[in-house]
Scaffold this active site. Structure first.
Site, PDB file in Angstrom:
ATOM      1  N   HIS A 239     114.459 -16.976 -51.119  1.00 35.35           N
ATOM      2  CA  HIS A 239     114.317 -18.005 -52.169  1.00 35.35           C
ATOM      3  C   HIS A 239     115.653 -18.411 -52.785  1.00 35.35           C
ATOM      4  CE1 HIS A 239     109.980 -18.184 -52.152  1.00 35.35           C
ATOM      5  NE2 HIS A 239     109.908 -16.870 -52.172  1.00 35.35           N
TER       6      HIS A 239
ATOM      7  N   HIS B  92     116.428  -7.856 -47.125  1.00 32.95           N
ATOM      8  CA  HIS B  92     115.315  -8.695 -47.567  1.00 32.95           C
ATOM      9  C   HIS B  92     114.461  -9.083 -46.366  1.00 32.95           C
ATOM     10  CE1 HIS B  92     113.647 -10.955 -50.911  1.00 32.95           C
ATOM     11  NE2 HIS B  92     113.406 -11.942 -50.081  1.00 32.95           N
TER      12      HIS B  92
ATOM     13  N   HIS C 262     111.401  -8.031 -50.808  1.00 34.89           N
ATOM     14  CA  HIS C 262     110.665  -9.226 -50.339  1.00 34.89           C
ATOM     15  C   HIS C 262     109.145  -9.092 -50.358  1.00 34.89           C
ATOM     16  CE1 HIS C 262     109.698 -12.993 -48.395  1.00 34.89           C
ATOM     17  NE2 HIS C 262     109.098 -12.369 -47.417  1.00 34.89           N
TER      18      HIS C 262
ATOM     19  N   ASP D  33     112.874  -7.457 -56.922  1.00 36.92           N
ATOM     20  CA  ASP D  33     112.665  -8.878 -57.211  1.00 36.92           C
ATOM     21  C   ASP D  33     112.069  -9.141 -58.601  1.00 36.92           C
ATOM     22  OD1 ASP D  33     112.880  -8.297 -54.425  1.00 36.92           O
ATOM     23  OD2 ASP D  33     112.050 -10.233 -53.919  1.00 36.92           O
TER      24      ASP D  33
ATOM     25  N   GLU E 234     116.016 -13.211 -56.816  1.00 39.75           N
ATOM     26  CA  GLU E 234     115.644 -14.420 -56.068  1.00 39.75           C
ATOM     27  C   GLU E 234     114.425 -15.144 -56.646  1.00 39.75           C
ATOM     28  OE1 GLU E 234     113.988 -14.363 -52.206  1.00 39.75           O
ATOM     29  OE2 GLU E 234     112.384 -13.023 -52.764  1.00 39.75           O
TER      30      GLU E 234
HETATM   31 FE   LIG Z   1     110.884 -11.917 -53.820  1.00 34.95          FE
HETATM   32 FE   LIG Z   2     111.624 -12.979 -50.696  1.00 39.53          FE
END
Ligand SMILES: [Fe+2]
Ligand SMILES: [Fe+2]
Ligand SMILES: [Fe+2]
Ligand SMILES: [Fe+2]
Ligand SMILES: [Fe+2]
Ligand SMILES: [Fe+2]
Ligand SMILES: [Fe+2]
Ligand SMILES: [Fe+2]
Lengths: 265, 265, 265, 265
Positions: free
Chosen positions: D69, D150, D175, D8, D39
Site C-alpha cells: 500500500h 511484506h 501483510h 501494520d 502502510e
Molecule cells: Fe497491511
Molecule cells: Fe500489505
C-alpha cells in the site's frame, strides 16, 4: 530479411504437421530464418527431448524457442548446454541452464532471436521482462531482433511490443495457443501479433483431449490431460519481412492451416 | 436466423465506431438480431450509463451484454431493473440486480441471449459457469441460444463451448479485447469464437492510452488508465447463421474493421 | 461439549506426533469429540490412505477433515464412500464422491462437523463457501456445528466466521500450516481461530524439506518437494468448549507442541 | 541490541493504539530501536501521510516500514525523498522514489532496516526478493540487519528466512494482519516470525468494518471498505534481542495487546 515463425508445437500431431507443412511453407515463402516454438513438442505435450529438438531442426527450424513448459521434460537438462539453436526464456531467474537468445547469420546481417516470458497469471515468478529487455537491447548489438514473448494476457504482450517499438524488429506472442487476428506493424517499425497460436490437433483444447479438460473444469479434481492424437491438424504461424538496412518490419502476415483453412501454396 | 455480435465497446471512440458502422453492417449483413457488449462503453471505459445504453439501442443493438466491469459505473444500479435489453453475467452470485439472460422474438422463433463469466484469473469469484449453464439450458426452453462468455483464458472458453456443443447455438468469447482467428462451428452444431475482440481506439492497449499502461508494467505503481481518444478506430464482431429449424449453427464469420482492414461492404 | 481439533497432519512425522501426543491430549483435556485434518497425512504429504485413515481413528480421531489435497492420493476414491468419519470440503463442485459433513453423537447432543474450502488464491475453483454454508446451516438441524475452513487468506476466513457468528459453534482455519494467535469467541457465540497450524516436522517449510522449497523460489524450476523426516516435531491444535444448551462457544484455546513449547500436561 | 517492531498500523485506531502503548512498551522493554509498519496508517487505511509519518516518529518509531500500500496515498511522493526514516520495499522495480533500507546507529553498532516484498499472490509484480536480498546483504556491510518481509503466504516468508539464516539478524513478516504463533530463532542466528500482525481495530476484518467485507464476499460487487473506528483496539508486535558482538538473534518474543490479552507491563 524474411522470418517464418511457427507457434507451440503440441505432441505427435504437432510434429507431424511440422514434418508435412514446414518444408512446403519454406519452399513457398522462402524465409531466410525459420523459428519454431517447441515447449510442448514431446508426445505428452510437455517440454522437449533431444530427439524432437533434432527433428525440428531437420524439418527446417533454425531456432527453437520455449516457454513455461521448458523444464517439463527433464531430459533437456542433459543437452541444453550443447543445444546452440534452442532458446529458453531469457528472464528465467538465477543461474539457469541454457541461453535466452541466440544469433543467426543471414547473408550480411545477424538476427538475434530472443525468448522471454510474461509474468501476469503465469505459473513461474520470472524476472521483469521489461527491465530484462531494456538491458538486453544494447547487448544484442544488431538491429535485427525477433522476440517470442511467452505470456497469458493481451495487455502485457501489447505493452511489451509498444515499449520496444523501434528497438526490436518483431514481437510475437505465444502460450495461449489460439491465434489472434491483429498482425500489424507498430509505427512502421516493429511487427506485432498478440498470439501466433499452436500447431497440433485441431479437435482439442490447447492440444489436449477435450473430455478430461472439460471434466476437470466441472469437478475440479486432479486429471492428467492426454494429448489428442486423432482428427485433423492445425498449424499456426506468421511470416515477417524486415527492411534489410534498418531491421524495421515492413510487414507481418499470420499463417493458419486448419480444417477451416486448408493450405494453399 | 442471423445474429450480429459486436465485442466490448470502449469509450467514446467505441461508441463512435458503433454509430458509424453498426447501421452499415446491419444494412449489408441483414441480421435478425444484433448484440453488443457494452461493459466498457462509458467515456472512462468502465461500465455503462443509461444514456449510453439507450444510444446503443438507438444505433441498432437489440441486446447489450456486460462482463466483469458491469458495476463499475454505479448508475447502472438505478436503471438495470428496467433495462429489459441488458444482460449481465448470469452467474454473478447471490441476489444480484438485473438479469443474466433475455429472449428476443425473431419471426416465429425465440433467441435466448445469455451473458456468463469465466472464473480462471478473473477478478470476481462468480458461480461455476459450467454448472450454471447446465441448469439454465432446459430453463431457456428454446433451441436458439447465444452465449457471450466473458473470460480470460482460451482453455476455459473452449471447454465451455465444447461442453455445451449441441445445447446452445453459439458461444462467443469476450474480455481479452483481441480477436482470435478460430471462428468455427463445433460438430456442425455450435458456433464458436474464442474471443471476438473490442471496439474502440486501435492505437491503444485494451482501449487505454499506451503510455500509462506501459509505465505501470515498468514501475508497478498505481496508475489511472485513460481511455485513448485519438487515432483510428477498430470494430470487432462476428456474424452467425443458425438453422431456422434446429437452432444449430451453420456458419460463423469474424468481422474486423481496423486500419489494417478497412470496411468493405 | 468439549472439542479437540488438530491441524494438518503432514507425513510420517505428523503421524508420529499424533500417535505420541493425541492420547495424552485426550487424557488431559477430556474432549468429547476429537477432529484431525488429514489432507497431508501420507508419507509424501499429499492426501490420505486407508491405512492412515484407520490409524488416525485408532489414535483417537472421531472425524478426519480434508482440504485442497483431498484427491492427491487416488486411493481415497476407493474407500471414501465407506469412510463415515471422513469429510472433504462440502463445496467441491458437481457430483463429488464422499461427504462434506457428518454428525457425531455426544451424550444427548449431536455435533455436525463441516469441512469447507475458501476460494481466494486456492488452486481449485470450488463453489461459493458463503452461499453453501447459508444453505447448509438449516439442513444441519443442530446448534452444535464445528467448521474446518480450509483457506489461504485471513480476510476470507474471518469474513466467513463473522458471517456465520451465531449460526455455527466454531470456525477454525486450516491450510497455511502456521498457527495464528487470534483464538477468540466472536460475540459470545462462535469460536474462531484464523489458522490452527500443522502437525509434523518443525524444521521444515509447510512440512517439506527446506532446501528444495528455497531452491524453487530462487530458480523457479520444477521440484518435487520431499517431506522432512528429521528433527523435532510440531503439533498444532485447539480446544473449544461449547455451552451444552445453546451450542454457543464459551472458550477457545490454541495448543502448540513444538521445540519452543514442549508439552506440559 | 534490542529491537521492538510493531505491525501494520491501520487507520485512526491504529494510530491511537501507537500513541497509547508505544511509549509504555518502550519504557517497559527498553528497545534501542523501534520500527513500525505504516502502510495502512492513514484514516482510510491506505498509505501514509506526512503528518502521520511525523506522528509515528514522535510517538517513538525510529524507522517506518511500508508494503504493497506504499503509494496508495499520493502525498507520499511529495515527501518520500526527504523521509530519511521511512523505507518502502527495496525490490520495487525500476526507478522508484524513496529508499528500500536505512541504517540506525545504536551505540557502537549500526542496524540496517530493510523492507522487502513477497511475490506470491501479491498485487504488484516486484523484483525477486531472494535475488535482491542476496545482492543486498554484502552491501549493507553490518551484521545487524532487520528485515520486514511484506508477503501473503507462509511458505515464501519462511523460505526467505531460512535462505538468509545467518546472513540477517531477523526476518519478520507483515501483510496478512493476523499474528502467527511461531516466533523462533532459526539455527541460533536469525529471529523469525511468519507474521507480526496488525495494530488497529480488533472488531474488524484486516482493520475494516466487517459488514462491507462480508457483503463483498457474498455478492462480489465493488465495495469501498471503511476503516473500523469503533470498539476495542489491538496492537501486534515483537521484541528481538541480538548478540551485540555477532548480530545473531538471541531471542524473539511476540507482543499482542488485545481484548483477549490486555497489556501488562
Ligand atoms: Fe497491511
Ligand atoms: Fe500489505
Ligand atoms: Fe504452449
Ligand atoms: Fe506456455
Ligand atoms: Fe472488456
Ligand atoms: Fe472484461
Ligand atoms: Fe495442509
Ligand atoms: Fe491445504
Amino acid at each position: 530479411m524474411r522470418i517464418l515463425f511457427v507457434g507451440d508445437v503440441v505432441g505427435d500431431m504437432g510434429m507431424a504437421m511440422i514434418h508435412e507443412y514446414l518444408p512446403q511453407l519454406k519452399r513457398d515463402l522462402k524465409p531466410q530464418v525459420t523459428i519454431v516454438n517447441g515447449e510442448n513438442s514431446t508426445p505428452v505435450g510437455r517440454g522437449i527431448s533431444y530427439k524432437i529438438y533434432k527433428q525440428l531442426l531437420k524439418d527446417g527450424a533454425d531456432v527453437v524457442t520455449m516457454g513455461n513448459h521448458t523444464w517439463d521434460n527433464a531430459e533437456l537438462f542433459e543437452f541444453i548446454d550443447d543445444a546452440k539453436r534452442l532458446v529458453r526464456p531469457v528472464n528465467f531467474p538465477g543461474k539457469t541452464p541454457g541461453q535466452g537468445w541466440t544469433k543467426v547469420k543471414v547473408n550480411q546481417q545477424t538476427l538475434a532471436v530472443v525468448n522471454i516470458q510474461g509474468r501476469v497469471f503465469m505459473n513461474q515468478l520470472v524476472d521483469d521482462p521489461f527491465a530484462t529487455m531494456a538491458d538486453l537491447v544494447p547487448e544484442l548489438d544488431t538491429p535485427f531482433v525477433f522476440v517470442d514473448f511467452h505470456g497469458e494476457v493481451t495487455s502485457e504482450k501489447r505493452a511489451f511490443a509498444m515499449r520496444f517499438t523501434g528497438d526490436v524488429s518483431a514481437v510475437v506472442g505465444t502460450h495461449t495457443h489460439v491465434q489472434t487476428s491483429d498482425a500489424q506493424v507498430l509505427d512502421h517499425q516493429t511487427a506485432f501479433l498478440t498470439e501466433v497460436g499452436m500447431t497440433g490437433p485441431a479437435d482439442s483444447i490447447l492440444g489436449m483431449q477435450a473430455d478430461s479438460v472439460i471434466t476437470r473444469f466441472e469437478n475440479q479434481r486432479p486429471a492428467r490431460y492426454t494429448v489428442q492424437t486423432q482428427g485433423p491438424g492445425l498449424l499456426s504461424g506468421c511470416v515477417i519481412d524486415l527492411n534489410d538496412q534498418t531491421g524495421h518490419a515492413r510487414s507481418i502476415r499470420s499463417i493458419l492451416i486448419s480444417p477451416q483453412h486448408p493450405y494453399q501454396s
